[in-house]
Design a protein around this motif. Structure first.
Motif, mmCIF file in Angstrom:
data_model
loop_
_atom_site.group_PDB
_atom_site.id
_atom_site.type_symbol
_atom_site.label_atom_id
_atom_site.label_comp_id
_atom_site.label_asym_id
_atom_site.label_seq_id
_atom_site.Cartn_x
_atom_site.Cartn_y
_atom_site.Cartn_z
ATOM 1 N N ALA A 265 0.811 -1.220 0.000
ATOM 2 C CA ALA A 265 0.000 0.000 0.000
ATOM 3 C C ALA A 265 0.843 1.268 0.000
ATOM 4 N N TRP A 266 2.103 1.186 0.392
ATOM 5 C CA TRP A 266 2.921 2.400 0.415
ATOM 6 C C TRP A 266 3.204 2.909 -0.991
ATOM 7 N N TRP A 267 2.888 2.152 -2.040
ATOM 8 C CA TRP A 267 3.065 2.609 -3.411
ATOM 9 C C TRP A 267 2.119 3.752 -3.765
ATOM 10 N N PHE A 268 1.118 3.997 -2.933
ATOM 11 C CA PHE A 268 0.216 5.125 -3.161
ATOM 12 C C PHE A 268 0.884 6.463 -2.841
ATOM 13 N N ILE A 269 2.029 6.436 -2.182
ATOM 14 C CA ILE A 269 2.703 7.684 -1.804
ATOM 15 C C ILE A 269 3.165 8.462 -3.041
ATOM 16 N N LEU A 270 3.742 7.787 -4.010
ATOM 17 C CA LEU A 270 4.268 8.478 -5.188
ATOM 18 C C LEU A 270 3.181 9.204 -5.985
ATOM 19 N N PRO A 271 2.055 8.564 -6.325
ATOM 20 C CA PRO A 271 1.025 9.334 -7.032
ATOM 21 C C PRO A 271 0.431 10.451 -6.182
ATOM 22 N N ALA A 272 0.375 10.261 -4.882
ATOM 23 C CA ALA A 272 -0.160 11.322 -4.018
ATOM 24 C C ALA A 272 0.769 12.533 -3.989
ATOM 25 N N VAL A 273 2.065 12.295 -3.915
ATOM 26 C CA VAL A 273 3.030 13.404 -3.905
ATOM 27 C C VAL A 273 3.030 14.118 -5.255
ATOM 28 N N LEU A 274 2.995 13.361 -6.325
ATOM 29 C CA LEU A 274 2.962 13.972 -7.650
ATOM 30 C C LEU A 274 1.671 14.745 -7.885
ATOM 31 N N ALA A 275 0.558 14.221 -7.402
ATOM 32 C CA ALA A 275 -0.717 14.936 -7.544
ATOM 33 C C ALA A 275 -0.693 16.235 -6.747
ATOM 34 N N ALA A 276 -0.111 16.210 -5.561
ATOM 35 C CA ALA A 276 -0.011 17.434 -4.763
ATOM 36 C C ALA A 276 0.870 18.464 -5.461
ATOM 37 N N ALA A 277 1.974 18.016 -6.058
ATOM 38 C CA ALA A 277 2.855 18.933 -6.774
ATOM 39 C C ALA A 277 2.153 19.537 -7.988
ATOM 40 N N ALA A 278 1.423 18.725 -8.735
ATOM 41 C CA ALA A 278 0.703 19.231 -9.912
ATOM 42 C C ALA A 278 -0.411 20.185 -9.491
ATOM 43 N N PHE A 279 -1.109 19.857 -8.418
ATOM 44 C CA PHE A 279 -2.184 20.721 -7.940
ATOM 45 C C PHE A 279 -1.637 22.061 -7.456
ATOM 46 N N LEU A 280 -0.502 22.023 -6.777
ATOM 47 C CA LEU A 280 0.123 23.273 -6.336
ATOM 48 C C LEU A 280 0.550 24.127 -7.521
ATOM 49 N N ARG A 281 1.043 23.495 -8.580
ATOM 50 C CA ARG A 281 1.447 24.266 -9.762
ATOM 51 C C ARG A 281 0.220 24.890 -10.442
ATOM 52 N N LEU A 282 -0.910 24.219 -10.367
ATOM 53 C CA LEU A 282 -2.124 24.776 -10.953
ATOM 54 C C LEU A 282 -2.686 25.928 -10.133
ATOM 55 N N THR A 283 -2.451 25.932 -8.831
ATOM 56 C CA THR A 283 -3.100 26.913 -7.967
ATOM 57 C C THR A 283 -2.101 27.908 -7.380
ATOM 58 N N LEU A 284 -1.452 27.568 -6.328
ATOM 59 C CA LEU A 284 -0.613 28.507 -5.581
ATOM 60 C C LEU A 284 0.692 28.856 -6.275
ATOM 61 N N LEU A 285 1.290 27.911 -6.961
ATOM 62 C CA LEU A 285 2.595 28.135 -7.576
ATOM 63 C C LEU A 285 2.507 28.372 -9.080
ATOM 64 N N ALA A 286 1.342 28.798 -9.558
ATOM 65 C CA ALA A 286 1.175 29.073 -10.990
ATOM 66 C C ALA A 286 2.048 30.259 -11.386
ATOM 67 N N PRO A 287 2.636 30.224 -12.568
ATOM 68 C CA PRO A 287 3.468 31.362 -12.995
ATOM 69 C C PRO A 287 2.611 32.618 -13.200
ATOM 70 N N GLU A 288 3.164 33.739 -12.777
ATOM 71 C CA GLU A 288 2.438 35.003 -12.894
ATOM 72 C C GLU A 288 3.066 35.851 -13.992
ATOM 73 N N LEU A 289 2.253 36.713 -14.538
ATOM 74 C CA LEU A 289 2.761 37.626 -15.572
ATOM 75 C C LEU A 289 3.177 38.931 -14.977
#
Length: 87
Positions: A63-87
């Motif tokens: 079950a610990w194999w779920f850690i990698l997709p969870a971390v990657l999903a959090a990173a992608a979600f952060l890039r979409l929201t809080l860490l999105a590039p600004e103009l």
């Protein structure tokens, strides 16, 4: 093998999302590409999570194999929201 390849592709797409920085206030295209890459990485995380769930249910993986997709999903979600590039 498929799961490792899926994770590798997801990491690459997430890297592309974070690597895209606009050249200036006129560069809206790069911001759009970064958002697209982050959204694609999030979708790939869902796919690899479902594949991981299949392998865990079959008892091929732990079950610990779920850690990698969870971390990657959090990173992608952060890039979409809080860490999105600004103009």
């Amino acid at each position: 093998m498929f799961l490792a390849l899926g994770h590798l592709i997801t990491v690459y797409v997430a890297f592309l999302a974070y690597a895209a920085e606009p050249a200036g206030p006129w560069d809206r295209e790069t911001v759009s590409h970064s958002g697209f890459a982050a959204g694609l990485a999030l979708a790939l995380c869902v796919a690899t999570s479902l594949l991981t769930a299949l392998f865990v249910k079959a008892r091929w993986l732990r079950a610990w194999w779920f850690i990698l997709p969870a971390v990657l999903a959090a990173a992608a979600f952060l890039r979409l929201t809080l860490l999105a590039p600004e103009l």
